[in-house]
Design an enzyme around this catalytic site. Sequence first.
Site, PDB file in Angstrom:
ATOM      1  N   HIS A  33      16.416 -29.626  61.763  1.00  0.00           N
ATOM      2  CA  HIS A  33      15.126 -28.960  61.321  1.00  0.00           C
ATOM      3  C   HIS A  33      15.014 -29.927  59.898  1.00  0.00           C
ATOM      4  CE1 HIS A  33      16.070 -25.127  63.436  1.00  0.00           C
ATOM      5  NE2 HIS A  33      15.092 -25.927  64.076  1.00  0.00           N
TER       6      HIS A  33
ATOM      7  N   CYS B 164       1.078 -35.553  44.919  1.00  0.00           N
ATOM      8  CA  CYS B 164       1.578 -37.028  44.852  1.00  0.00           C
ATOM      9  C   CYS B 164       1.025 -37.873  43.711  1.00  0.00           C
ATOM     10  CB  CYS B 164       0.950 -37.564  46.129  1.00  0.00           C
ATOM     11  SG  CYS B 164       1.106 -39.411  46.398  1.00  0.00           S
TER      12      CYS B 164
ATOM     13  N   SER C  74      25.406 -19.691  64.157  1.00  0.00           N
ATOM     14  CA  SER C  74      23.982 -19.522  64.406  1.00  0.00           C
ATOM     15  C   SER C  74      23.538 -18.321  65.286  1.00  0.00           C
ATOM     16  CB  SER C  74      23.512 -20.796  65.288  1.00  0.00           C
ATOM     17  OG  SER C  74      22.322 -20.798  65.537  1.00  0.00           O
ATOM     18  N   SER C  75      22.691 -17.724  64.942  1.00  0.00           N
ATOM     19  CA  SER C  75      21.806 -16.637  65.929  1.00  0.00           C
ATOM     20  C   SER C  75      21.523 -17.326  67.248  1.00  0.00           C
ATOM     21  CB  SER C  75      21.042 -15.718  65.042  1.00  0.00           C
ATOM     22  OG  SER C  75      19.959 -16.493  64.756  1.00  0.00           O
TER      23      SER C  75
ATOM     24  N   CYS D 219      -0.850 -39.238  51.995  1.00  0.00           N
ATOM     25  CA  CYS D 219      -0.656 -40.881  51.969  1.00  0.00           C
ATOM     26  C   CYS D 219       0.772 -41.171  52.623  1.00  0.00           C
ATOM     27  CB  CYS D 219      -0.772 -41.596  50.671  1.00  0.00           C
ATOM     28  SG  CYS D 219       0.493 -41.033  49.337  1.00  0.00           S
TER      29      CYS D 219
ATOM     30  N   ASN E   3      20.813 -26.803  59.596  1.00  0.00           N
ATOM     31  CA  ASN E   3      20.797 -26.437  58.189  1.00  0.00           C
ATOM     32  C   ASN E   3      20.383 -27.930  57.278  1.00  0.00           C
ATOM     33  OD1 ASN E   3      22.215 -24.222  59.037  1.00  0.00           O
ATOM     34  ND2 ASN E   3      24.118 -24.985  58.421  1.00  0.00           N
ATOM     35  N   ILE E   4      19.640 -27.670  56.321  1.00  0.00           N
ATOM     36  CA  ILE E   4      18.908 -28.653  55.709  1.00  0.00           C
ATOM     37  C   ILE E   4      19.615 -28.910  54.125  1.00  0.00           C
ATOM     38  CG2 ILE E   4      16.790 -28.072  56.719  1.00  0.00           C
ATOM     39  CD1 ILE E   4      15.933 -26.378  54.026  1.00  0.00           C
ATOM     40  N   ASP E   5      20.985 -28.202  54.110  1.00  0.00           N
ATOM     41  CA  ASP E   5      21.648 -28.162  52.672  1.00  0.00           C
ATOM     42  C   ASP E   5      22.476 -29.264  52.666  1.00  0.00           C
ATOM     43  OD1 ASP E   5      23.699 -25.349  54.225  1.00  0.00           O
ATOM     44  OD2 ASP E   5      23.893 -27.595  54.387  1.00  0.00           O
TER      45      ASP E   5
HETATM   46  N1  APR Z   1      30.647 -17.095  59.415  1.00  0.00           N
HETATM   47  C1  APR Z   1      30.262 -16.927  60.731  1.00  0.00           C
HETATM   48  N2  APR Z   1      28.960 -16.587  60.991  1.00  0.00           N
HETATM   49  C2  APR Z   1      28.270 -16.132  60.129  1.00  0.00           C
HETATM   50  C3  APR Z   1      28.914 -16.025  58.816  1.00  0.00           C
HETATM   51  C4  APR Z   1      29.958 -16.633  58.276  1.00  0.00           C
HETATM   52  N3  APR Z   1      30.352 -16.456  57.129  1.00  0.00           N
HETATM   53  N4  APR Z   1      27.531 -15.413  58.158  1.00  0.00           N
HETATM   54  C5  APR Z   1      26.724 -15.272  58.995  1.00  0.00           C
HETATM   55  N5  APR Z   1      27.053 -15.543  60.262  1.00  0.00           N
HETATM   56  C6  APR Z   1      26.254 -15.530  61.643  1.00  0.00           C
HETATM   57  C7  APR Z   1      25.112 -14.365  61.370  1.00  0.00           C
HETATM   58  O1  APR Z   1      25.861 -13.414  62.154  1.00  0.00           O
HETATM   59  C8  APR Z   1      24.074 -14.818  62.384  1.00  0.00           C
HETATM   60  O2  APR Z   1      24.353 -14.866  63.700  1.00  0.00           O
HETATM   61  O3  APR Z   1      25.382 -16.688  61.454  1.00  0.00           O
HETATM   62  C9  APR Z   1      24.006 -16.522  62.064  1.00  0.00           C
HETATM   63  C10 APR Z   1      23.005 -16.915  61.212  1.00  0.00           C
HETATM   64  O4  APR Z   1      21.700 -16.867  61.900  1.00  0.00           O
HETATM   65  P1  APR Z   1      20.357 -17.226  61.241  1.00  0.00           P
HETATM   66  O5  APR Z   1      20.435 -16.516  60.039  1.00  0.00           O
HETATM   67  O6  APR Z   1      19.252 -16.883  62.309  1.00  0.00           O
HETATM   68  O7  APR Z   1      20.484 -18.661  61.058  1.00  0.00           O
HETATM   69  P2  APR Z   1      20.086 -19.861  62.215  1.00  0.00           P
HETATM   70  O8  APR Z   1      20.708 -19.391  63.515  1.00  0.00           O
HETATM   71  O9  APR Z   1      20.708 -21.208  61.347  1.00  0.00           O
HETATM   72  O10 APR Z   1      18.651 -20.069  62.028  1.00  0.00           O
HETATM   73  C11 APR Z   1      18.013 -21.049  62.671  1.00  0.00           C
HETATM   74  O11 APR Z   1      15.952 -20.298  62.064  1.00  0.00           O
HETATM   75  O12 APR Z   1      14.535 -19.699  60.338  1.00  0.00           O
HETATM   76  C12 APR Z   1      14.913 -20.848  61.152  1.00  0.00           C
HETATM   77  O13 APR Z   1      14.925 -22.752  60.321  1.00  0.00           O
HETATM   78  C13 APR Z   1      15.449 -21.851  59.994  1.00  0.00           C
HETATM   79  O14 APR Z   1      17.507 -23.282  60.583  1.00  0.00           O
HETATM   80  C14 APR Z   1      17.004 -21.843  60.761  1.00  0.00           C
HETATM   81  C15 APR Z   1      16.828 -21.558  62.153  1.00  0.00           C
END
Ligand code: APR
Length: 252
Positions: free
Chosen positions: A118, A150, A191-192, A129, A101-103
């Site tokens: 990321h 810039c 994360s997916s 530059c 995450n970048i947040d």
């Molecule tokens: N609690 C737990 N899991 C959750 C929740 C929640 N409230 N909401 C969503 N999820 C799960 C979803 O089911 C999904 O599997 O979080 C996962 C998010 O997956 P992605 O949207 O693919 O995000 P991420 O895995 O961070 O993606 C990786 O992909 O597009 C790039 O740079 C972007 O950093 C990102 C990277």
Amino acid sequence: MNLYKQAADLIKKKSNIVAFTGAGISVESGIPDFRSSGGLWERFDPNEYAEYSAFLKWPEKFWTMHSELSEMVLTAEPNPAHLALATLESMGKLTTVITQNIDFLHQRAGSSRVLELHGTGETASCLSCEKQYDRVTVEKIRETAHVPRCTVCDGLIKPNVVLFSELPPVDVFEEARRALLKADLVIIIGSSLSVYPAAALPSVVSFANTPLIIINEEPTSMDNYANVVIQGKAGEIFPRIINALNENSNFN
Ligand code: APR
């Protein structure tokens, strides 16, 4: 024994836990993830809005998406899942958060060692530059220009986030890989595990034989390696596990 108790018992004995997080951990802070329904990539085609050569061709597209996303990031607060990770660190149990995450919500929650695979939306660079900018300065420039340029050489300014087809920060990846190899427990949250090379990192647990907990709303490719998989909302699940460490609560 129920999953919460299993997870709490695993955490109890550990002092070098490494967390690996994705966009899902920030959804309960009001920031959509990318691939769930309603996610960012449903509204913005990443090949046009979040890919490096597309940025050079149509920077205005990236900045349109960025305007929408930064609105949400600026009003977002760390949620109980971010805070629970910071609590685990203050208990001397967690050493590192590795995030896609970048947040900046992990840092705002109090986590002190956050490896941002990321990059970050907090700073930006001129692509010509290499002058560095902070987020506030870029937003000031954007008050009069949708695509910020810039102030020194008029080059394109780009936030220090990793876009598709950009090389991620190799040093950060190496530090994250080492942290995972030394971990006595890995916890993957939200994360997916679908974007490489980041998604390859947690698989070190399989040959390092490290215990693994996964908290995610949907199944992931690492579920069969995990000791405990709890599907659902991180902001609800994770704090319940951490609370259990401080008392012998029964899980209903
Ligand atoms: N609690 C737990 N899991 C959750 C929740 C929640 N409230 N909401 C969503 N999820 C799960 C979803 O089911 C999904 O599997 O979080 C996962 C998010 O997956 P992605 O949207 O693919 O995000 P991420 O895995 O961070 O993606 C990786 O992909 O597009 C790039 O740079 C972007 O950093 C990102 C990277």
